[in-house]
Design an enzyme around this catalytic site. Sequence first.
Site, PDB file in Angstrom:
ATOM      1  N   GLY A 148       0.818  -1.213   0.000  1.00 34.24           N
ATOM      2  CA  GLY A 148       0.000   0.000   0.000  1.00 34.24           C
ATOM      3  C   GLY A 148       0.847   1.256   0.000  1.00 34.24           C
ATOM      4  N   ASP A 157       0.880 -11.249   6.261  1.00 31.30           N
ATOM      5  CA  ASP A 157       1.452 -10.360   5.242  1.00 31.30           C
ATOM      6  C   ASP A 157       2.738  -9.711   5.742  1.00 31.30           C
ATOM      7  OD1 ASP A 157      -0.658  -9.166   6.948  1.00 31.30           O
ATOM      8  OD2 ASP A 157       0.028  -7.283   6.107  1.00 31.30           O
ATOM      9  N   ASN A 158       3.041  -9.894   7.015  1.00 34.26           N
ATOM     10  CA  ASN A 158       4.277  -9.340   7.566  1.00 34.26           C
ATOM     11  C   ASN A 158       5.301 -10.424   7.859  1.00 34.26           C
ATOM     12  OD1 ASN A 158       3.250  -6.771   7.406  1.00 34.26           O
ATOM     13  ND2 ASN A 158       2.570  -6.704   9.529  1.00 34.26           N
ATOM     14  N   ASP A 187       8.870  -5.366   8.041  1.00 39.38           N
ATOM     15  CA  ASP A 187       7.827  -4.429   8.438  1.00 39.38           C
ATOM     16  C   ASP A 187       7.938  -4.009   9.897  1.00 39.38           C
ATOM     17  OD1 ASP A 187       6.942  -4.404   5.908  1.00 39.38           O
ATOM     18  OD2 ASP A 187       4.887  -5.012   6.329  1.00 39.38           O
ATOM     19  N   ARG A 217      14.289   0.482   1.711  1.00 38.09           N
ATOM     20  CA  ARG A 217      14.542  -0.827   2.315  1.00 38.09           C
ATOM     21  C   ARG A 217      15.232  -1.729   1.298  1.00 38.09           C
ATOM     22  NH1 ARG A 217       9.037  -2.700   5.281  1.00 38.09           N
ATOM     23  NH2 ARG A 217       8.201  -2.928   3.176  1.00 38.09           N
TER      24      ARG A 217
END
Length: 522
Positions: free
Chosen positions: A102, A269-270, A279, A192
């Site tokens: 996102g 999702d992390n 994350d 990152r």
Amino acid sequence: MKLNIQDTFNKELPADPNKNNTRRQVFEACYSFVTPRVPSNPEVIHVSKEMAENLGLSDEDIQSKDFLEIFTGAKVMEGTEPYSMCYGGHQFGNWAGQLGDGRAINLTEVVHKNQRWALQLKGAGETPYSRTADGLAVLRSSIREHLCSEAMYHLGVPTTRSLSLSLTGDQVLRDMMYDGNSAYEKGAVVCRVAPSFIRFGNFQIFASRSDTVNLKKLTDYTIKHFFPEIEGDSKSNYVQFFNAVLDKTLAMVIEWHRVGFVHGVMNTDNLSILGLTIDYGPYGWLEGYNNNWTPNTTDRQNARYRFGNQAGVALWNLYQLANALYLLVEDSKPFEDALERYKTDFSEAKMKMMRAKLGLTLEYEGDVNLMIALEKILELTETDMTIFFRLLATVQKTTDTPESILEKAKPAFYKPEELEGQILKDWKVWLKNYLSRLKVELQSDEDRLTQMNLSNPKYVLRNYMAQIAIDAADQGDYSIISELHEVLKQPYAEQPDFEKWFAKRPEWARNKVGCSMLSCSS
Ligand code: AMP
Ligand code: MG
């Protein structure tokens, strides 16, 4: 600035044909092309030189206009096609459907010295996956991500890295504690870096849509590039792949336990498919040892992601990944076997890790009880985990007594006056047992100290330390970011100049927002 660009993800995997930056559900694609938002007044405020070197970048490169423009989103590198990934996820135990990058935009992949690195901007504007949010990131959370990922790397914990931290010059509206008090904050972008940013959720999204074709493409791609030891594409390879991911995930969680790290949002999702810590949001470091602690205020009620639950949650997440990969294997038995062995493997790995923390080189059956008892007494009165283990390493096994060790360990206790009555008794019993256990070891006190200091860091990014850096940076002073980055490069070394960072959390930080209380707002 010359980077050896070698893209694979956006070359070998299916793209979303829609190139408009509109929010939508994306099907049968691993990513959507998207251009970073141009920042209004970008300024690089910190660079990790170690990471830059990994990419083949010199000091001169770091100072260049190219660097500033590329790693803040002002310019897209020639020959690259930035994109955001499509993934789904279980958030706090519930399937949340499509999530995706996102506010992360992958710039490109670089190969240097035989190592592949994906470069990704976090906070560079909206993407098709931004849902209801703005795609931006604020300075405070970007400082936390930048410093912590580099600190974790130097601690030896598997992690994504951070190349640079920049201000965008834009203002970002945030309701930090979700209490109706919105305010503008400085916008920031972190670049990152990791071999890959693929998550469990990238596989789950295809499985949830019964899209076995693309699930297979993504899995084959992941194996080919990141698990090259697994050859071919038979069903047994997918099982091998799952086992390898399970091992890496387990090893990562053990390392979190070793250093006292609480991730805070272990949604699927992390979770990185490479077993990297990914994350950095409302994470925190244990100060007072407490298995029930979570820094994430959004998770206060159930504390699903509390320190002591991380191994269990990782297993739960691996179940979800198994459910996705099952579509490629169509036999649940090998997955069940793998998930079953996780429990014994975890206990063994934890024992090994704890023995190293305690300076035990031999294996004794009673060590399990010693370890369980330690976890209990550490919680009796607030005891700083990092300081305690570091001071425990100074024990002299023939001359020390439980009393003298407690005296040495005093700086680890937040309320030393609570060491009385039953609490004191319990501590003395444990220390007596520990001393007896040390006596069967052949190692000298000196060797044990050296070895223990390699497992027990002296410096970690305590929650209040990051907050001090944030408060100064808000005023335009970035010197504390540099200082913390510097001290955390050698977390196991004695660094007399930085002794002030080897200290318990000060009282002002006990209940301060940003220190012990963090929301997902970032
Ligand atoms: P997290 O819990 O931070 O991992 O975020 C969950 C999902 O929300 C991910 O898909 C993120 O990309 C997305 N997300 C978080 N913050 C933002 C933001 N400010 N703008 C757009 N998407 C976001
Ligand atoms: Mg996330």
